[in-house]
Design a protein around this motif. Structure first.
Motif, PDB file in Angstrom:
ATOM      1  N   ILE A 166       0.913  -1.136   0.057  1.00 10.95           N
ATOM      2  CA  ILE A 166      -0.011  -0.036  -0.077  1.00 10.95           C
ATOM      3  C   ILE A 166       0.821   1.206  -0.016  1.00 10.95           C
ATOM      4  O   ILE A 166       1.775   1.428   0.718  1.00 10.95           O
ATOM      5  N   ALA A 167       0.703   2.068  -0.892  1.00  6.05           N
ATOM      6  CA  ALA A 167       1.372   3.412  -1.120  1.00  6.05           C
ATOM      7  C   ALA A 167       0.430   4.462  -0.863  1.00  6.05           C
ATOM      8  O   ALA A 167       0.239   5.287  -1.815  1.00  6.05           O
ATOM      9  N   ALA A 168       0.007   4.639   0.238  1.00  2.00           N
ATOM     10  CA  ALA A 168      -1.337   5.604   0.428  1.00  2.00           C
ATOM     11  C   ALA A 168      -0.885   6.007   1.943  1.00  2.00           C
ATOM     12  O   ALA A 168      -0.235   5.366   2.751  1.00  2.00           O
ATOM     13  N   ALA A 169      -1.714   7.169   2.476  1.00  2.00           N
ATOM     14  CA  ALA A 169      -1.441   7.853   3.620  1.00  2.00           C
ATOM     15  C   ALA A 169      -2.344   7.078   4.795  1.00  2.00           C
ATOM     16  O   ALA A 169      -3.110   7.843   5.406  1.00  2.00           O
ATOM     17  N   ILE A 170      -1.950   6.008   5.173  1.00  2.00           N
ATOM     18  CA  ILE A 170      -2.442   5.226   6.196  1.00  2.00           C
ATOM     19  C   ILE A 170      -1.568   5.417   7.252  1.00  2.00           C
ATOM     20  O   ILE A 170      -0.494   5.293   7.308  1.00  2.00           O
ATOM     21  N   PRO A 171      -2.027   6.080   8.363  1.00  5.24           N
ATOM     22  CA  PRO A 171      -1.235   6.550   9.551  1.00  5.24           C
ATOM     23  C   PRO A 171      -0.748   5.144  10.205  1.00  5.24           C
ATOM     24  O   PRO A 171      -1.498   4.121  10.650  1.00  5.24           O
ATOM     25  N   GLY A 195       3.866   8.543  11.364  1.00  8.02           N
ATOM     26  CA  GLY A 195       4.017   9.233  10.049  1.00  8.02           C
ATOM     27  C   GLY A 195       3.275   8.135   9.263  1.00  8.02           C
ATOM     28  O   GLY A 195       2.456   7.251   9.483  1.00  8.02           O
ATOM     29  N   ILE A 196       4.114   8.102   7.871  1.00  5.15           N
ATOM     30  CA  ILE A 196       3.388   7.129   6.616  1.00  5.15           C
ATOM     31  C   ILE A 196       4.489   6.301   6.095  1.00  5.15           C
ATOM     32  O   ILE A 196       5.583   6.991   5.786  1.00  5.15           O
ATOM     33  N   GLY A 197       4.324   5.249   5.881  1.00  4.94           N
ATOM     34  CA  GLY A 197       5.256   4.194   4.999  1.00  4.94           C
ATOM     35  C   GLY A 197       4.595   3.294   4.312  1.00  4.94           C
ATOM     36  O   GLY A 197       3.374   3.184   4.121  1.00  4.94           O
ATOM     37  N   PHE A 198       5.392   2.600   3.606  1.00  6.28           N
ATOM     38  CA  PHE A 198       4.642   1.753   2.585  1.00  6.28           C
ATOM     39  C   PHE A 198       4.289   0.309   3.639  1.00  6.28           C
ATOM     40  O   PHE A 198       5.029  -0.056   4.437  1.00  6.28           O
ATOM     41  N   VAL A 199       3.151  -0.115   3.320  1.00  6.14           N
ATOM     42  CA  VAL A 199       2.514  -1.070   4.140  1.00  6.14           C
ATOM     43  C   VAL A 199       2.568  -2.336   3.502  1.00  6.14           C
ATOM     44  O   VAL A 199       2.028  -2.486   2.114  1.00  6.14           O
ATOM     45  N   LEU A 200       2.993  -3.511   4.053  1.00  7.60           N
ATOM     46  CA  LEU A 200       3.135  -4.911   3.337  1.00  7.60           C
ATOM     47  C   LEU A 200       2.435  -6.028   4.356  1.00  7.60           C
ATOM     48  O   LEU A 200       2.271  -5.635   5.500  1.00  7.60           O
TER      49      LEU A 200
END
Length: 265
Positions: free
Chosen positions: A94-99, A223-228
Motif C-alpha cells: 500500500i502506497a497511501a497515507a495510512i497512519p 508518520g506514513i510508510g509503505f505497508v506490506l
C-alpha cells in the motif's frame, strides 16, 4: 525530530539516518510488485491530468521499483478497502497515507516513514512588506490561537501553549478564514492542510508558517510508510533500502519539490 535540508526556499524533510548502512536484500527480478493506492489525498496520491495516479507516495513507489530493478503496477482502490485488499493478496504494497500506529503494526509490516504530517502554526503576514512576525515561544504569550475543536492539535495546544487563549472552530476552513480576517493571531493545525491553503487561492497570500514543525508522535502519529503483509519481510527491507538510496541520491528531494511548492515543514 527529522532533519531537513533547505532547497529553493522549500524545506525538504529527512527521515533517514545518514549513518545507517542498509543492505539490499535479493528480490527476484522476475517478481512484479502491485502497489495499491487511493486517488483522493493530494499531494500524496491523486489523479494526474491524464487520470493516471500520481503524487509523492505514488512516484516514490515507482522510483523505488526502478531503483530495485523491479517491474511494478499501480492499482487504485477506495481508501477504506486498501488494508483488506492487501490482506487478501489483491496487491503487495500500500502506497497511501495510512497512519502508522500500534494496531497497524500488529497486522502488517511497515517500512520506515517516508513522510510525516507535522503540526504547524500559521500567522497573518504584514500586508505592507509581507514580513513574517518574529517567532519564539514567548511570541505566543497572550495571543489567540485558532484550533479545530476535538483535534489532536487542540489537545497539544492545551498541554503546551497554556500562555495563549485557544479559540476552537468546527473545522479548519473556519479557523483559516478567521486568521485571514484577523480574528485570531495564529492557527495551529495539520501542516499539510495548512500548506495547501497557504499556497492556494483562498489564502490569497495572506498568511505563512511561523516557527518550526511539531512532530510529537504521541499527538501527531508515527508518520506514513509503505505497508506490506508481515510475511513479505524481504520486500519490506528492500523498500527501506530503496527509500534511503532515493534520499541519498536526491530523488526524494526532487519529488518532494514537485509536489510541495509550500512545504508543511
Amino acid at each position: 525530530m527529522s532533519g531537513a535540508v533547505q532547497a529553493q526556499t522549500v524545506m525538504v524533510p529527512n527521515f533517514w539516518d545518514p549513518k545507517a548502512q542498509l543492505e539490499r536484500p535479493e528480490i527476484p527480478a522476475t517478481r512484479s510488485i502491485r502497489f495499491l493506492v487511493d486517488d483522493d489525498f493530494p499531494p500524496l496520491h491523486f489523479p494526474g491530468l491524464d487520470g493516471t495516479p500520481t503524487g509523492l507516495s505514488v512516484e516514490l513507489a515507482r522510483a523505488a521499483c526502478e531503483r530495485l530493478g523491479l517491474t511494478c503496477t499501480v492499482q487504485v482502490r477506495r481508501f477504506d478497502t486498501l488494508l483488506d485488499a492487501l490482506a487478501e493478496k489483491q496487491g503487495d504494497v500500500i502506497a497511501a497515507a495510512i497512519p502508522v500506529n500500534a494496531d497497524l503494526r500488529r497486522r502488517f509490516a511497515v517500512t520506515a516513514p517516508y513522510f510525516k504530517i507535522p503540526a504547524r502554526l500559521a500567522t497573518k503576514l504584514d500586508q505592507t512588506n509581507k514580513d513574517i512576525p518574529a517567532f519564539s515561544p514567548k511570541a505566543l504569550q497572550s495571543k489567540t490561537i485558532g484550533v479545530v475543536e476535538g483535534s489532536a492539535h487542540e489537545a497539544f495546544a492545551k498541554a503546551f501553549m497554556q500562555s495563549s487563549t485557544l479559540k476552537p472552530y468546527p473545522d479548519l476552513a473556519a479557523a483559516e478564514a478567521e486568521l485571514k480576517a484577523g480574528g485570531v493571531d495564529y492557527v495551529f493545525a495539520d501542516g499539510l492542510s495548512l500548506a495547501l491553503w497557504i499556497g492556494g487561492e483562498d489564502a490569497n497570500g495572506c498568511c505563512a508558517f511561523a516557527g518550526g514543525p511539531y512532530l510529537e508522535s504521541r499527538f501527531f502519529g508515527e508518520g506514513i510508510g509503505f505497508v506490506l503483509r508481515r510475511e513479505d519481510e524481504a520486500l519490506r527491507r528492500a523498500l527501506d533500502y530503496a527509500l534511503q538510496q532515493l534520499w541519498k541520491e536526491g530523488k526524494y528531494a526532487e519529488l518532494y519539490l514537485r509536489f510541495f511548492p509550500v512545504s508543511p515543514f
